[in-house]
Write a protein that holds these residues in place. Structure first.
Motif, PDB file in Angstrom:
ATOM      1  N   TYR A   1       6.623 -28.561 -26.620  1.00 31.45           N
ATOM      2  CA  TYR A   1       7.139 -29.594 -25.723  1.00 31.45           C
ATOM      3  C   TYR A   1       6.785 -29.210 -24.294  1.00 31.45           C
ATOM      4  N   GLU A   2       5.926 -29.996 -23.685  1.00 37.14           N
ATOM      5  CA  GLU A   2       5.470 -29.707 -22.334  1.00 37.14           C
ATOM      6  C   GLU A   2       6.594 -29.946 -21.330  1.00 37.14           C
ATOM      7  N   SER A   3       6.581 -29.162 -20.260  1.00 34.46           N
ATOM      8  CA  SER A   3       7.545 -29.342 -19.175  1.00 34.46           C
ATOM      9  C   SER A   3       6.792 -29.340 -17.862  1.00 34.46           C
ATOM     10  N   ASN A   4       7.546 -29.518 -16.774  1.00 34.09           N
ATOM     11  CA  ASN A   4       6.912 -29.542 -15.458  1.00 34.09           C
ATOM     12  C   ASN A   4       6.481 -28.152 -15.016  1.00 34.09           C
ATOM     13  N   TYR A   5       7.053 -27.133 -15.663  1.00 34.93           N
ATOM     14  CA  TYR A   5       6.706 -25.761 -15.316  1.00 34.93           C
ATOM     15  C   TYR A   5       5.688 -25.205 -16.298  1.00 34.93           C
ATOM     16  N   LYS A   6       4.883 -24.287 -15.826  1.00 36.76           N
ATOM     17  CA  LYS A   6       3.860 -23.670 -16.661  1.00 36.76           C
ATOM     18  C   LYS A   6       4.093 -22.158 -16.728  1.00 36.76           C
ATOM     19  N   ARG A   7       3.728 -21.601 -17.859  1.00 32.42           N
ATOM     20  CA  ARG A   7       3.882 -20.160 -18.041  1.00 32.42           C
ATOM     21  C   ARG A   7       2.883 -19.399 -17.182  1.00 32.42           C
TER      22      ARG A   7
END
Length: 694
Positions: free
Chosen positions: A165-171
């Motif tokens: 599930y994609e979010s606005n933050y990235k790893r």
């Protein structure tokens, strides 16, 4: 140099590949398998081309891939290898047919249908066998190569499962800088106190290093909380976080063993107490719940034999510890007989004094415990504070008791006791203190004859003698072949040395102590009790055992004592065998008195009122007579005449009441009403005349 089986070569054909030689066929074809291209199948190379490549330097031996060898495989690895060997064992033995692609394909298909497993699973097993050096060791799973927990990474590749599930933050890939930030967060905001959590430290790190200073917003690319938790484990110092006390007790490494401190039976005992997980009832009232008992165990370090015990209703104290030690040192046949359990000397052959006693910083750290050292010659060793693990042997006896006995007893406290809707086990309480003590004795006898999971003494002489890991067997062997440190002492001398001192009062009923009365031969010979009744009572010094209130010891001097036993009247009046039972009976009596205090007060008030009414009526009757007449009839010479007249009147009163035939009686009037006052006066006159004639 000839080509040998299992040799590994780096070959350029046309690309560089590393292969292991599996076999050489009669038609001068070498069967090899690639060690670079994982899970591939064997293939053939012409021996002439192979040898030519070696001569030209295009094929060189690579010593970096020796056959797989496990020096100490785990049970899980051995089991996995054996299962895999059952799948491919018969097939790989059939050389060189097993290298034929067609034969191999038919085998994989047939075995896949037979075992209902995937074809590629069988193919991977074959590859591991051939690439690992064609031995059973090659089939051992190499768990150490699975995963990379705790291993530093030099690349910036994002590891772990893909994001679903994609979010606005990235790893953010974790590098040296990120690890430095994580280490700082853990050091400042996790290790310092148990109230801090990983999430608290993570939020501090994000706020400190991954928040835009201008906008105040979290940066789009930053380490996730999962990444933080994964890498933070290597920086956690649990000793600083929970404190050295808890760390040493619950988290330290277990490098030593209690057996290293003991050379044989009786060399060292361990003692400890715990509250038993069961509710008991009173001896004289099976419905009165008296709470949970305190249980002492004393265990021999060398043999793991339970050598003593004590059960009481009082909290842990030096007095109760002394009672446990007395039970430890005395003859067990006599001890068990007191509770109605008959045993033979060989069933529990441990009596006498040990060399040393290991205790915790509890009741035996008091000055009162000096009597053990000075009077009995036992060295007392105190474990460090908050370190019950140092007495692990006796602590484990409590755990065994809970496992073996607790669940079957009425009133036992089970894990769901505190849960909402859980059963109140106090209502099931059925056993009294004596019943539970008998159960403890049977548990100890069983424990001392049970085989232990591990041998507590894997020493050369013990193993050479084939002594089984059974406490009583180790005890008996050790007494003969190891140490003879146990010392004997008279039971009464041990009792006095381990008894509690107090003052008793010599009274007319006996030597009074704790509402019980005792007597001794000296008191009877010197007529103490008559003297106390005629003159006054006096105090004497005594010693007593809280667990046995049937006798006390009169301390006649520094090294002299006399046994005092209970009087017959005391035995009939006060039930109970132990000090706490006596106290409990007294408390119950006091509670009854308090509960009936209002009733008693009301009864006293009603009685006083009734007496006052009767007195007032009598005074009213007396006022009818003149003072002179009353005074004359109260003279000493008239009292005898008055007494005879009164008796005569009472007789006629009873006769009138017995007949009940006159009209006044039939109408409900008192029979005595038929005798008039004038008749009463006539009777007195008659008796007065008789007295005058005499």
């Amino acid at each position: 140099m000839p080509i040998m089986l299992n040799d590994v070569y780096d070959i350029q054909n046309p690309k560089t590949d590393t292969v292991r030689v599996l076999t050489i066929l009669p038609d001068r074809m070498a069967v090899v398998i690639s060690l670079i291209k994982k899970d591939t199948l064997p293939f053939e190379i012409s021996m002439s081309e192979f040898e030519e490549a070696i001569e030209n330097g295009e094929a060189n031996i690579n010593p970096s891939f020796p056959p797989t060898i496990f020096l100490n495989p785990t049970e899980k690895q051995v089991k996995s290898a054996e299962n895999n060997w059952k799948i491919i064992g018969d097939f790989v033995k059939d050389e060189p047919d097993c290298y034929d692609p067609k034969v191999r394909s038919r085998f994989i298909a047939a075995k896949s249908r037979e075992l209902n497993i995937q074809r590629n699973q069988i193919q991977r097993i074959l590859y591991r066998y051939w690439s690992g050096g064609m031995s059973l060791h090659a089939l051992y799973p190499q768990f150490e190569k699975r995963g990379g927990f705790g291993k530093p990474r030099t690349d910036t590749t994002l590891l772990g499962r893909p994001v679903i599930y994609e979010s606005n933050y990235k790893r953010l890939p974790i590098g040296e800088i990120e690890l430095k930030h994580i280490k700082e967060a853990i050091s400042k905001h996790y290790t310092k106190h148990t109230k801090y959590s990983f999430r608290h430290a993570y939020k501090w790190m994000i706020d400190e290093y991954y928040r835009d200073p201008d906008t105040g917003l979290v940066m789009e690319v930053h380490p996730t909380e999962t990444q933080f938790r994964y890498h933070a484990e290597q920086f956690v110092d649990m000793k600083k976080r929970v404190g050295s006390v808890k760390y040493n007790k619950d988290m330290r490494g277990i490098l030593g063993s209690s057996r290293s401190e003991s050379m044989g039976p009786g060399d060292m005992y361990q003692i400890d107490a715990t509250v038993a997980d069961i509710y008991l009832v009173a001896h004289i009232d099976a419905h009165a719940v008296v709470g949970r008992p305190e249980l002492y165990f004393v265990t021999d370090v060398f043999s793991r034999m339970i050598v003593g015990f004590y059960v009481c209703l009082e909290s842990a104290s030096w007095e109760n510890a002394r009672a446990a030690l007395l039970n430890t040192f005395r003859n067990k046949v006599e001890l068990c007989k007191e509770y109605g359990v008959d045993i033979k000397p060989g069933d529990w052959p441990c009596s006498g004094l040990p060399r040393a006693l290991l205790v915790d910083n509890g009741e035996l750290i008091s000055k009162a415990s000096n009597s053990i050292i000075s009077g009995l010659g036992i060295t007392v060793k105190n474990a460090s504070a908050w370190r019950p693990d140092l007495k692990g042997i006796v602590e484990s006896r409590f755990r065994l008791l809970n496992i073996d006995v607790k669940a079957t007893l009425p009133g036992a406290v089970l894990p769901d006791f505190s849960e909402r809707g859980g059963e109140d086990y106090r209502l099931d309480a059925t056993l009294n203190l004596t019943d539970f003590t008998k159960i403890i004795i049977h548990f100890i006898l069983n424990h001392n004859r049970r085989i232990m999971d591990t041998h507590p003494q894997p020493l050369p002489d013990v193993l050479a003698a084939h002594v089984p890991p059974i406490p009583i067997e180790l005890w008996n062997w050790g007494i003969v072949n190891r140490t003879g440190v146990l010392r004997t002492m008279n039971l009464e001398d041990m009792s006095v040395a381990l008894s509690q001192t107090a003052n008793a009062l010599v009274m007319e009923k006996g030597i009074k102590f704790s509402n019980r009365h005792f007597e001794c031969s000296t008191a009877l010979k010197q007529n103490w009790f008559a003297t106390a009744r005629i003159k006054r009572s006096w105090k004497i010094d005594i010693a007593y055992q809280p667990g046995d209130m049937q006798k006390i010891y009169w301390l006649k001097g520094p090294h002299e004592y006399e046994v005092c036993v209970r009087t017959k009247g005391s035995i009939e009046q006060f039930p109970g065998e132990t000090f706490e039972e006596i106290i409990w009976v007294q408390q119950q009596f006091s509670k009854q008195q308090a509960s009936y205090a209002d009733i008693k007060l009301q009864s006293d008030v009603d009685t006083n009122r009734a007496i006052d009414n009767i007195v007032e009526e009598a005074k009213a009757r007396k006022k009818v007579l003149s003072y002179t007449a009353s005074k004359n009839k109260a003279k000493p010479d008239q009292i005898r005449k008055n007494r005879k007249a009164e008796n005569e009147w009472l007789k006629k009163e009873k006769q009138a009441a017995g007949t009940g035939t006159n009209a006044e009686t039939q109408q409900g009037t008192s029979p005595s009403a038929s005798i008039k006052t004038s008749d009463y006066e006539d009777i007195f006159a008659v008796f007065q005349d008789e007295e005058s004639e005499e």
